[in-house]
Design a protein around this motif. Structure first.
Motif, PDB file in Angstrom:
ATOM      1  N   ASN A  49       0.826  -1.201   0.000  1.00 27.95           N
ATOM      2  CA  ASN A  49       0.000   0.000   0.000  1.00 27.95           C
ATOM      3  C   ASN A  49       0.865   1.258   0.000  1.00 27.95           C
ATOM      4  N   GLU A  50       1.930   1.274   0.789  1.00 27.81           N
ATOM      5  CA  GLU A  50       2.808   2.439   0.855  1.00 27.81           C
ATOM      6  C   GLU A  50       3.515   2.688  -0.479  1.00 27.81           C
ATOM      7  N   GLU A  51       3.941   1.626  -1.143  1.00 28.65           N
ATOM      8  CA  GLU A  51       4.720   1.785  -2.364  1.00 28.65           C
ATOM      9  C   GLU A  51       3.860   2.032  -3.600  1.00 28.65           C
ATOM     10  N   PHE A  52       2.648   1.475  -3.631  1.00 28.12           N
ATOM     11  CA  PHE A  52       1.835   1.549  -4.845  1.00 28.12           C
ATOM     12  C   PHE A  52       0.452   2.147  -4.629  1.00 28.12           C
ATOM     13  N   ASN A  53       0.133   2.509  -3.398  1.00 24.85           N
ATOM     14  CA  ASN A  53      -1.210   2.987  -3.065  1.00 24.85           C
ATOM     15  C   ASN A  53      -2.261   1.967  -3.498  1.00 24.85           C
ATOM     16  N   PHE A  54      -1.935   0.707  -3.301  1.00 30.83           N
ATOM     17  CA  PHE A  54      -2.795  -0.409  -3.675  1.00 30.83           C
ATOM     18  C   PHE A  54      -3.474  -0.939  -2.421  1.00 30.83           C
ATOM     19  N   ILE A  55      -4.780  -1.094  -2.476  1.00 27.21           N
ATOM     20  CA  ILE A  55      -5.528  -1.618  -1.335  1.00 27.21           C
ATOM     21  C   ILE A  55      -6.091  -2.978  -1.707  1.00 27.21           C
ATOM     22  N   PHE A  56      -5.847  -3.977  -0.885  1.00 27.31           N
ATOM     23  CA  PHE A  56      -6.338  -5.323  -1.136  1.00 27.31           C
ATOM     24  C   PHE A  56      -7.844  -5.395  -0.920  1.00 27.31           C
ATOM     25  N   THR A  57      -8.527  -5.991  -1.870  1.00 30.92           N
ATOM     26  CA  THR A  57      -9.978  -6.166  -1.733  1.00 30.92           C
ATOM     27  C   THR A  57     -10.323  -7.578  -1.286  1.00 30.92           C
ATOM     28  N   THR A  58      -9.349  -8.470  -1.337  1.00 32.24           N
ATOM     29  CA  THR A  58      -9.529  -9.827  -0.824  1.00 32.24           C
ATOM     30  C   THR A  58      -8.399 -10.104   0.149  1.00 32.24           C
TER      31      THR A  58
END
Length: 64
Positions: A49-58
């Motif tokens: 999340n910190e590196e890609f601003n990606f949030i897991f949905t599963t």
């Protein structure tokens, strides 16, 4: 000694995602240090999340 987590993230073409380290310009797998209170899974989620601003949905645990 501090422990770290790293992720192998591969796309449908079989290419792996690398990140360029901000201090040394070395290309490496995404990840980072594990905080003392974190599980491996939580640390990996936080680092991605910190590196890609990606949030897991599963749940990441289902992918391991």
């Amino acid at each position: 000694m501090r422990h770290v987590v790293r992720a192998f993230l591969r796309n449908n073409e079989g290419k792996y995602l690398l990140v360029q380290h901000h201090k040394s310009d070395i290309w490496t797998l995404p990840g980072g240090h594990i905080e003392t209170w974190e599980s491996l899974h939580k640390a990996l989620k936080r680092e991605i999340n910190e590196e890609f601003n990606f949030i897991f949905t599963t749940s990441i645990e289902n992918q391991l």
